[in-house]
Design a protein around this motif. Structure first.
Motif, short mmCIF file in Angstrom:
data_model
loop_
_atom_site.label_atom_id
_atom_site.label_comp_id
_atom_site.label_asym_id
_atom_site.label_seq_id
_atom_site.Cartn_x
_atom_site.Cartn_y
_atom_site.Cartn_z
N ILE A 253 9.26 -11.67 -20.52
CA ILE A 253 10.27 -10.92 -21.26
C ILE A 253 9.91 -9.44 -21.37
O ILE A 253 10.77 -8.57 -21.27
N SER A 254 8.63 -9.15 -21.56
CA SER A 254 8.22 -7.75 -21.74
C SER A 254 8.47 -6.93 -20.47
O SER A 254 8.81 -5.74 -20.56
N LEU A 255 8.31 -7.53 -19.29
CA LEU A 255 8.55 -6.80 -18.05
C LEU A 255 10.04 -6.64 -17.78
O LEU A 255 10.50 -5.54 -17.45
N SER A 256 10.80 -7.72 -17.91
CA SER A 256 12.24 -7.64 -17.63
C SER A 256 12.93 -6.69 -18.60
O SER A 256 13.82 -5.93 -18.21
N SER A 257 12.53 -6.69 -19.87
CA SER A 257 13.14 -5.77 -20.84
C SER A 257 12.69 -4.33 -20.56
O SER A 257 13.46 -3.39 -20.79
N TRP A 258 11.46 -4.14 -20.05
CA TRP A 258 10.99 -2.80 -19.67
C TRP A 258 11.86 -2.24 -18.56
O TRP A 258 12.32 -1.09 -18.64
N PHE A 259 12.08 -3.02 -17.51
CA PHE A 259 12.92 -2.55 -16.41
C PHE A 259 14.36 -2.32 -16.87
O PHE A 259 15.03 -1.39 -16.41
N ARG A 260 14.85 -3.14 -17.78
CA ARG A 260 16.21 -2.95 -18.30
C ARG A 260 16.33 -1.62 -19.03
O ARG A 260 17.26 -0.84 -18.77
N ARG A 275 30.30 -1.67 -7.95
CA ARG A 275 29.41 -1.39 -6.82
C ARG A 275 28.10 -0.78 -7.30
O ARG A 275 27.02 -1.18 -6.85
N ARG A 276 28.19 0.19 -8.21
CA ARG A 276 26.98 0.83 -8.73
C ARG A 276 26.15 -0.16 -9.53
O ARG A 276 24.91 -0.14 -9.49
N THR A 277 26.81 -1.06 -10.27
CA THR A 277 26.09 -2.10 -11.02
C THR A 277 25.26 -2.96 -10.09
O THR A 277 24.08 -3.24 -10.36
N TYR A 278 25.87 -3.36 -8.97
CA TYR A 278 25.15 -4.20 -8.01
C TYR A 278 23.96 -3.45 -7.40
O TYR A 278 22.88 -4.03 -7.21
N LEU A 279 24.17 -2.18 -7.08
CA LEU A 279 23.06 -1.38 -6.52
C LEU A 279 21.93 -1.24 -7.54
O LEU A 279 20.75 -1.35 -7.18
N ASN A 280 22.29 -1.02 -8.80
CA ASN A 280 21.27 -0.91 -9.84
C ASN A 280 20.49 -2.20 -10.00
O ASN A 280 19.27 -2.20 -10.15
N PHE A 285 15.40 -5.33 -9.10
CA PHE A 285 14.65 -6.51 -8.64
C PHE A 285 13.77 -6.18 -7.45
O PHE A 285 12.72 -6.81 -7.26
N LEU A 286 14.16 -5.18 -6.65
CA LEU A 286 13.26 -4.71 -5.61
C LEU A 286 11.99 -4.13 -6.24
O LEU A 286 10.87 -4.43 -5.82
N LEU A 287 12.17 -3.31 -7.28
CA LEU A 287 11.03 -2.73 -7.99
C LEU A 287 10.20 -3.80 -8.70
O LEU A 287 8.97 -3.70 -8.77
N THR A 288 10.86 -4.83 -9.21
CA THR A 288 10.14 -5.94 -9.85
C THR A 288 9.22 -6.62 -8.86
O THR A 288 8.06 -6.93 -9.17
N GLY A 289 9.73 -6.85 -7.65
CA GLY A 289 8.89 -7.45 -6.62
C GLY A 289 7.72 -6.55 -6.25
O GLY A 289 6.58 -7.00 -6.16
N ILE A 290 8.01 -5.25 -6.06
CA ILE A 290 6.96 -4.30 -5.69
C ILE A 290 5.91 -4.19 -6.80
O ILE A 290 4.71 -4.09 -6.53
N TRP A 291 6.35 -4.22 -8.06
CA TRP A 291 5.41 -4.14 -9.18
C TRP A 291 4.38 -5.26 -9.11
O TRP A 291 3.20 -5.06 -9.45
N ASN A 297 5.77 -10.27 0.86
CA ASN A 297 6.12 -11.48 0.12
C ASN A 297 6.74 -11.15 -1.22
O ASN A 297 7.76 -11.73 -1.62
N PHE A 298 6.13 -10.21 -1.95
CA PHE A 298 6.63 -9.87 -3.28
C PHE A 298 7.95 -9.12 -3.19
O PHE A 298 8.82 -9.27 -4.06
N ILE A 299 8.11 -8.31 -2.15
CA ILE A 299 9.38 -7.60 -1.96
C ILE A 299 10.50 -8.61 -1.73
O ILE A 299 11.58 -8.52 -2.34
N VAL A 300 10.25 -9.59 -0.85
CA VAL A 300 11.25 -10.63 -0.58
C VAL A 300 11.51 -11.45 -1.83
O VAL A 300 12.66 -11.80 -2.14
N TRP A 301 10.44 -11.77 -2.58
CA TRP A 301 10.61 -12.53 -3.84
C TRP A 301 11.51 -11.79 -4.81
O TRP A 301 12.41 -12.38 -5.42
N GLY A 302 11.30 -10.49 -4.97
CA GLY A 302 12.15 -9.71 -5.86
C GLY A 302 13.59 -9.67 -5.38
O GLY A 302 14.52 -9.87 -6.17
N LEU A 303 13.80 -9.43 -4.08
CA LEU A 303 15.15 -9.39 -3.54
C LEU A 303 15.82 -10.75 -3.59
O LEU A 303 17.05 -10.84 -3.74
#
Length: 443
Positions: A253-260, A275-280, A285-291, A297-303
């Motif tokens: 929760i702490s990570l997902s709320s941080w990114f939010r 469209r902008r909502t989907y890009l955001n 989630f791309l950044l979540t994977g990279i984090w 693997n983590f990039i694909v997991w996030g996407l």
């Protein structure tokens, strides 16, 4: 007991010493982070009402992210261009304390009252040892008052001990037992995995990572309570979710709320059209994977998670029966999450893809059942208990017990007995098994 005025200094010394024992000279990275963010806080607070304030905020964020990128992603970036460099050691917990530092800077820019004049108090916030290594990510706003003035009590200390021991038991008695099966399955050549072993491995890993990470969070929350801090919850039974969107409101929760709050909403959230909502969302989630790590693997997991968020945003379950919809949505969630965990756990992307293939494709030629070596009465019992405890069954039982006169009368004896039994079992487990670090230590 130390005087109140000395407690923060004592905790700061303990926290930095704790970090130095594990990371040696890399504690200087932590100290450097404290100094840089303290100076940045001064400049942001002083020039908040001018363009300079925003400049200093941006510069400080870049310095924090630059440090994180250097230690965590340099090797990965150079590998993409086939350049070989000396391996850069990743300071443990750097992803967590970097995000905490950034949240402090942004909050100081937004809310003047959060500016911390005392460098030792800010240093304590960044280095506080209970949650330093693997979270949860604590916002400065959530513990600012407790850093300045907190009250310890016997009740809070007891609840902290109970929470700490529960987390320790999650790790040692459940996660480590399931890890022996999951690790064996994922160490096997993916081409040799029979369908049953592939499913056994990912089911065990799905439960292992939950009890491993939530166990650490429980220990951090418990230790925090012992010192008078009340950290927010980091997990809320994520595997009972009915959608990926709900899953991320319950998992880490702490990570997902941080990114939010620090990425999604500043980017415009859902205010700038579909469209902008989907890009955001896909960007977050791309950044979540990279984090989580420097790996495809983590990039694909996030996407992967981001893609299903978009699917859920644009469509609904085409089933009107509420009961059936509830069951199928939970099955859908578990399937999506477990397949995602394959990318998270596998050593590389090619292994993950072959593993997933063996989750859906039966072949009589695949007969490597070595993972069954670790399946015995103990592991079966732990697997069953893990499934039960990953649901709110325990919470429901405790609520009912709190209305039971017998339990209430003897609660003062039952809880110490419970803690004592768990500690004995954990001690036995530590003595009989090899070192098995927390999964999130590497992030």
């Amino acid at each position: 007991m130390l005087p109140a005025s000395w407690r923060n200094y004592f905790l700061l010394i303990v926290s930095l010493t704790f970090y130095a024992i594990g990371e040696e000279e890399l504690v200087l990275v932590m100290i450097g982070s404290i100094i840089v963010n303290y100076i940045a806080g001064i400049l942001i607070n002083r020039y908040r009402h001018s363009k300079s304030g925003k400049f200093y905020l941006g510069l400080a964020i870049c310095l924090n992210l630059g440090t994180l990128i250097y230690f965590k992603y340099t090797n990965f970036i150079f590998d993409q261009f086939a350049f070989k460099i000396e391996n850069i050691h990743l300071p443990i917990g750097i992803s967590f304390f970097t995000f905490q530092s950034i949240s402090y800077l942004v909050d100081v820019y937004r809310v003047p009252s959060l500016y911390q004049k005392n460098p030792f108090k800010l240093g304590l916030y960044i280095s506080l040892f209970p949650q330093l290594i693997a979270g949860p990510i604590v916002r400065y706003a959530d513990i600012a008052k407790e850093i300045s003035s907190r009250t310890e009590s016997a009740e809070l200390f007891k609840s902290g001990v109970l929470r700490f021991v529960t987390g320790l038991a999650k790790k040692l008695l459940i996660a480590n037992t399931l890890a022996s099966i999951a690790d064996t399955a994922f160490y096997m050549p993916a081409e040799e995995l029979p369908l049953s072993m592939a499913w056994l491995g990912i089911i065990c890993y799905t439960l292992q990572i939950y009890f491993d990470f939530s166990g650490y969070s429980d220990m951090a929350i418990g230790l925090g309570r012992m010192f008078g801090f009340r950290f927010l919850e980091n997990f809320n039974y994520p595997y009972i979710s009915k959608s990926i969107q709900e899953f991320w409101r319950r998992w880490h929760i702490s990570l997902s709320s941080w990114f939010r709050d620090y990425v999604y909403i500043p980017l415009g959230g859902n205010r700038l059209g579909e469209r902008r909502t989907y890009l955001n969302l896909i960007g977050v989630f791309l950044l979540t994977g990279i984090w989580h790590g420097a790996s495809w693997n983590f990039i694909v997991w996030g996407l992967w998670h981001g893609a299903f968020i978009l699917i859920e945003k644009s469509s609904n379950f085409p089933i009107s029966n509420a009961a059936l919809k509830s069951v199928l949505s939970r099955v859908y969630l578990l399937l999506v999450v477990m397949i995602g965990w394959v990318f998270f756990r596998a050593e590389d992307l090619s292994y993950a893809l072959v593993y997933i293939k063996h989750l859906i494709w039966y072949s009589s030629e695949n007969t490597n059942y070595y993972a069954l070596y670790h399946v015995n009465a103990k592991s079966i019992l732990v697997l069953i208990l893990a499934i039960i405890i990953s649901t709110p069954v325990k919470r429901i039982i405790l609520r009912k017990l709190d209305t039971n006169t017998f339990f209430v009368n003897y609660k003062a004896f039952v809880l110490p007995f419970y803690v004592g039994v768990l500690m004995i079992l954990c001690t036995i487990e530590m003595a009989s098994n090899s070192f098995n670090p927390f999964i999130y230590f590497r992030f």
